[in-house]
Design an enzyme around this catalytic site. Structure first.
Site, mmCIF file in Angstrom:
data_model
loop_
_atom_site.group_PDB
_atom_site.id
_atom_site.type_symbol
_atom_site.label_atom_id
_atom_site.label_comp_id
_atom_site.label_asym_id
_atom_site.label_seq_id
_atom_site.Cartn_x
_atom_site.Cartn_y
_atom_site.Cartn_z
ATOM 1 N N HIS A 52 45.910 0.034 -44.478
ATOM 2 C CA HIS A 52 46.680 1.101 -45.122
ATOM 3 C C HIS A 52 46.596 1.037 -46.638
ATOM 4 O O HIS A 52 47.077 1.912 -47.327
ATOM 5 C CB HIS A 52 48.148 1.036 -44.682
ATOM 6 C CG HIS A 52 48.289 1.252 -43.208
ATOM 7 N ND1 HIS A 52 48.373 0.207 -42.314
ATOM 8 C CD2 HIS A 52 48.292 2.379 -42.465
ATOM 9 C CE1 HIS A 52 48.447 0.707 -41.089
ATOM 10 N NE2 HIS A 52 48.404 2.009 -41.150
ATOM 11 N N ARG B 221 52.121 15.411 -45.078
ATOM 12 C CA ARG B 221 51.291 15.184 -43.904
ATOM 13 C C ARG B 221 51.848 15.899 -42.679
ATOM 14 O O ARG B 221 53.004 15.754 -42.322
ATOM 15 C CB ARG B 221 51.165 13.699 -43.613
ATOM 16 C CG ARG B 221 49.992 13.428 -42.729
ATOM 17 C CD ARG B 221 49.785 11.977 -42.440
ATOM 18 N NE ARG B 221 49.525 11.831 -41.023
ATOM 19 C CZ ARG B 221 48.380 12.136 -40.446
ATOM 20 N NH1 ARG B 221 47.375 12.585 -41.173
ATOM 21 N NH2 ARG B 221 48.224 12.004 -39.149
#
Ligand code: GLN
Ligand code: ZN
Length: 763
Positions: free
Chosen positions: A700, A521
Site C-alpha cells: 500500500h 474512490r
C-alpha cells in the site's frame, strides 16, 4: 393526510461521479479551490432538487460532504492530530483532504488518518484521532453556510449531524494505554474489530456537550426545525457505560424550544437498546426496519414502547439494496403503524442512500430485471408513493421465492498432515518458498487495451494477444527475479470480483452503478440477479498459457465465494447463505478444471472473508458457519496433492482465527508488514496448524522496504511458525504499483528468503 417523508442522506458522488473527478482535479492542482467548491455546490444543489422534485416533505441538509462525514465533523470540532501541525494554515476544505490523504498544498506529507469500514457496509470512514488532552475548537461555519444555501430553496429542512455518542464511539484515543484499552474491550464483549469503542473516549462527553448545544442554538436561530442526529452505535451490543452515555448526553441536550431532535439508528434493529432508545428525551426516533429478520416485527415493539408524543421515523425503503420495494407489502406496515401513530409517523429510507448507486435512468437494463430495480433516485419516488398511498402492485417483483438452494458441502479428502506430505513430495519446493499474491502492475497499456476492447476498437483476438503478452512479461520478470511459485499476473482482470461476475451467469454489471467506497474512490458492485452458475471455465486458458512459459509452478488464481458475495449486491429473494453456496459450487467446478489442466497450486482469495460479519454477536455464528462451509466446498474438488492457498487482506484476525483454521487451506497468505508481528502472535497463541505466508512488503506504500525490514518480519515469523510451514510473500496484490518499484522490492524479498534459507540449512 400525507405522511412526512425524508431520507437519511443522498449519494454525494453524483450520477457520473462528478465529485470524484472534481476532487481529483483539485488535488492535482488543475482547478482552484473556488472552482472545486462551485462544482461541489452544483452537486449539492442537484441532490436537494432531486428530493424536491420527488416531492419529499423535508430536504436533508448536511449529508453533503467532500470526503467523509465523520472526517468533516472531526475537522469542524477541531480534532486535528498533532502531526498535521501545518493544517493551521489551511481552511477546512483543505484540512479535510490533508487529514484524509496526508497531503495538502504547501504542507509536509504525513501519515493520513486511519480508515476503517463503516459498520457492515463497504464504505470506509476516517477514524478521528483524539489525544488524552484533546481540546475541541468548534467551527461550524461551513455547515451553517450550507444551511443558508438550502434555506434559499424555501423548503422545510432537516439538518443531519453525527451524534455525539456515536462520534466518540467511532473515534480512537491515540495515546491511550493500549493494554488498558484491550482489557476493556474484552470485558464488555465489545470487540467489533473494525470499530473502536474504548470507554476512555467517554471522558470527552463533557467537552462536547456545550459545543453541540451551541450548534443546536445556531441552527434554531436560522429557523431549522429538525435535526437528525445519527447514532448508529445504538444498534450495536453496547456496554452499560455506553448506554449510560446515551442517556446522559440526550438528557443534557434536551431542548425546550421548537428545535426537534430525531435520533437516527440504522443497519440493524435496536435490539437490547430498545428501551434506552425509545426513552431518550428527544422529539423522535428513526429505526431501520429493512434489516429485520422475517417475522420479527421489531418495529411493532418500538411503536408499543414509544412515548405517545414522539415521532417515529420508519425506515422502510432499503438504503442498501438495489431492488425495487414491494410497495404493497410496505403499505400494510404503513397502515398498521399509522393507526397507532397518526401524523407522528414519518416514512424514510432505512439508512442513508450513500450505499446505493445514484440513478437507474442512465442504464440499459436487461429484460430479466427490468422494473425490478431502484437506485437512490428511484427510491425517493417509492417513498413518496407510499406516503401518498399511490400504491401499485409491481407484477415484476416475484414474491415466489425460488426453490431454496442447498448443497452437501464437501471437505478435502485428507487431513492437512497427509496433504502436506503429498504436496511436498510432488511440488518439491525449497524451504520458505517465495511467491506473490496474484496481480502484477495494471499498467496504462493494459487499461488502454481493455478500454479499446470494451469499446469495440480491439478484436477479441487482438485483446487476447495483448493480454498474453502481458502474462509473458510477468512470467519472464518472475523467472528473472527467482521467485519459486509464479503467478500469471491477472492482467485480464479489471477487478477480482467483477471479472468473475462477468463470466458467471446470474450477475448483471451496471455501467454507472458507482458507490463511494472512500473519498474519491468508488466501486461498482456487480448485481446478483438470478441463480449463479458457471457456463464455462473462467480462468483455465490464461493459467494454462502461463504454465507453458515456465518450468516453475504457476498458481491458478480464483476469487472465493464469500468475497464475491460481500463485494456484490445480493439478490432480492435469496439468503446470503444460499447465494454463497451457489458461488461456492461454481468456484469448485473451476478448481476441478484447473486441476485437470495440470495446475498444481490453486489460490482462492478471500480478501473480504470477514467483511460480511453481522454487527451483533448473536448473529455471527451463523455467518461463520456458511462462510467456512462455502470455502471448504470450493476446495473440496482438489486432490490431496493439489495445494490450496488462500489470501486475506485485513489485519485483525483476533476474533476469527478459529474460523480461518476451519477453512483448512494448505497455505494462507496474510497482511503483516503494516500491523507488525502482533498478528502472528495471534497465530501463535491460538495455534494455527497449516502453512502461513506473512506479508513482508507493504504494497500500500510507494516506499520499497529495505532488506532489514523484510528480515525482521521473516525472523519474527520464524519464532511462531516452523520453517517448513513458512512462506514469504508481499502483503497483497501488486496491481496498483509500478513495475520499477515492484522489481526492486521483490528482488529484496527473494534475496532475504534465500539468505534465511541458507542459514536454516546450515544450522
Ligand atoms: N489476487 C488478488 C491480487 O493480487 C488479491 C487482491 C486482494 O487481496 N485484494 O490482486
Ligand atoms: Zn489482499
Amino acid at each position: 393526510m400525507t405522511l412526512t417523508t425524508h431520507i437519511l442522506g443522498y449519494p454525494r458522488i453524483g450520477a457520473k461521479r462528478e465529485l470524484k473527478f472534481a476532487e481529483e482535479s483539485y488535488w492535482k492542482g488543475e482547478i482552484t479551490q473556488a472552482e472545486f467548491l462551485a462544482k461541489a455546490q452544483a452537486l449539492e444543489a442537484s441532490n436537494w432538487q432531486a428530493q424536491i422534485d420527488a416531492g419529499l416533505s423535508l430536504v436533508t441538509v448536511g449529508d453533503f460532504v467532500f470526503y467523509d462525514s465523520i472526517l468533516t465533523h472531526a475537522v469542524r470540532l477541531g480534532v486535528i492530530p498533532a502531526r498535521f501541525k501545518e493544517a493551521e494554515k489551511l481552511n477546512q476544505v483543505d484540512q479535510q483532504f490533508y487529514l484524509a490523504r496526508g497531503r495538502a498544498p504547501h504542507c509536509t506529507d504525513v501519515a493520513a488518518l486511519e480508515m476503517t469500514k463503516w459498520f457492515d457496509t463497504n464504505y470506509h470512514y476516517l477514524v478521528p484521532e483524539l489525544n488524552s488532552a484533546q481540546q475541541f475548537k468548534a467551527d461550524f461555519s461551513d455547515l451553517l453556510a450550507q444551511v443558508d444555501r438550502a434555506k434559499a430553496l424555501n423548503q422545510p429542512l432537516k439538518v443531519v449531524l453525527p451524534g455525539l455518542v456515536s462520534f466518540l464511539y467511532l473515534s480512537r484515543i491515540v495515546d491511550a494505554n493500549t493494554a488498558e484499552a484491550e482489557k476493556h474491550a474484552c470485558e464488555c464483549g465489545n470487540d467489533h474489530a473494525d470499530i473502536s469503542a474504548d470507554q476512555a473516549n467517554l471522558k470527552f462527553v463533557d467537552a462536547l456537550l456545550p459545543i453541540y448545544a451551541a450548534l443546536f442554538d445556531e441552527l434554531k436561530a436560522r429557523g431549522v426545525e429538525y435535526v437528525q442526529v445519527d447514532e448508529p452505535a445504538l444498534v450495536l451490543d453496547l456496554a452499560p457505560e455506553w448506554q449510560a452515555a446515551f442517556e446522559q448526553v440526550y438528557h443534557l441536550l434536551q431542548r425546550h424550544d421548537c428545535l426537534k431532535l430525531i435520533v437516527a439508528s440504522y443497519f440493524e434493529t435496536l435490539g437490547a437498546n430498545l428501551n434506552l432508545a425509545v426513552n431518550l428525551p428527544v422529539a423522535g426516533l428513526h429505526i431501520d426496519i429493512t434489516r429485520e429478520k422475517v417475522g420479527e416485527f421489531f418495529w411493532k415493539k418500538v411503536i408499543d414502547q414509544l412515548p405517545t408524543h414522539k415521532i417515529l421515523s420508519l425506515g422502510l425503503i432499503n438504503g442498501r439494496s438495489v431492488w425495487a420495494s414491494d410497495l404493497v407489502a410496505l403499505n400494510d406496515i404503513v397502515q398498521t403503524a399509522q393507526k397507532s401513530l397518526g401524523e407522528r409517523l414519518w416514512l424514510a429510507t432505512g439508512c442513508s442512500l450513500l450505499h446505493v448507486p445514484v440513478d437507474l435512468r442512465s442504464e440499459t437494463i436487461p429484460a430479466e430485471v427490468d422494473g425490478k430495480l431502484a437506485f437512490a433516485r428511484q427510491k425517493l419516488e417509492e417513498l413518496v408513493a407510499l406516503a401518498n398511498g399511490h400504491i401499485y402492485a409491481n407484477e415484476k417483483l416475484s414474491k415466489a421465492v425460488d426453490a431454496p438452494f442447498d448443497l452437501v458441502a464437501q471437505s478435502r479428502q485428507a487431513p492437512f498432515e497427509i496433504r502436506f506430505k503429498a504436496q511436498q513430495e510432488k511440488l518439491k519446493l525449497p524451504l520458505i518458498p517465495t511467491t506473490t499474491i496474484g496481480s502484477f502492475p495494471q499498467t496504462a497499456e493494459i487499461r488502454a487495451a481493455r478500454a479499446a476492447w470494451n469499446n469495440g476498437n480491439l478484436t477479441n483476438d487482438a485483446y487476447e494477444a495483448a493480454m498474453k503478452k502481458e502474462i509473458a512479461y510477468a512470467i519472464q520478470q518472475q523467472e528473472e527475479l527467482g521467485l519459486d511459485v509464479l503467478v500469471h499476473g491477472e492482467a485480464e482482470r479489471t477487478d477480482m470480483v467483477e471479472y468473475f461476475a462477468g463470466l458467471l451467469d446470474g450477475f448483471w454489471l451496471s455501467k454507472f452503478g458507482w458507490v463511494q467506497s472512500y473519498g474519491s474512490r468508488c466501486v461498482r458492485p456487480p448485481i446478483i440477479v438470478g441463480d449463479i452458475t458457471r457456463p464455462n471455465a473462467m480462468t483455465v486458458k490464461w493459467i494454462e498459457y502461463a504454465n507453458t512459459l515456465s518450468d516453475k509452478i504457476v498458481k491458478g488464481m480464483l476469487t472465493g465465494p464469500v468475497t464475491i458475495l460481500n463485494w456484490s449486491f445480493p439478490p432480492a429473494h435469496r439468503t446470503r447463505r444460499e447465494v454463497c453456496l451457489q458461488l461456492a459450487e461454481a468456484i469448485r467446478q473451476e478448481v476441478s478444471d484447473l486441476q485437470d489442466a495440470g495446475v498444481e497450486i490453486i489460490q482462492i482469495d478471500e480478501a473480504a472473508f470477514r467483511e460480511g460479519l453481522p454487527l451483533r454477536k448473536a448473529d455471527q455464528a451463523e455467518y461463520w458457519d456458511w462462510a467456512v462451509k462455502s470455502f471448504k466446498h470450493c476446495s473440496s474438488s482438489a486432490r490431496v496433492d493439489t495445494q490450496i492457498h488462500t489470501h486475506m487482506c485485513y489485519s485483525d484476525f483476533k476474533d476469527c482465527l478459529p474460523q480461518i483454521t476451519a477453512m483448512d487451506a494448505d497455505v494462507i497468505t496474510i497482511e503483516t508488514s503494516r500491523s507488525g508481528l502482533q498478528l502472528l502472535d495471534v497465530f501463535h497463541e491460538q495455534g494455527y496448524p497449516n502453512a502461513v505466508g506473512p506479508g513482508v512488503y507493504d504494497i500500500h506504500s510507494p516506499r520499497t522496504p529495505t532488506s532489514d525490514n523484510m528480515r525482521t518480519v521473516i525472523d519474527g515469523a520464524l519464532k511462531t511458525i516452523p520453517a517448513e510451514r513458512l512462506w514469504v510473500n508481499p502483503d497483497c496484490g501488486l496491481k496498483t504499483r509500478g513495475w520499477a518499484e515492484t522489481k526492486i522490492a521483490l528482488a529484496t524479498l527473494v534475496k532475504m528468503a534465500k539468505e534465511v534459507r541458507k542459514e536454516l540449512q546450515a544450522a
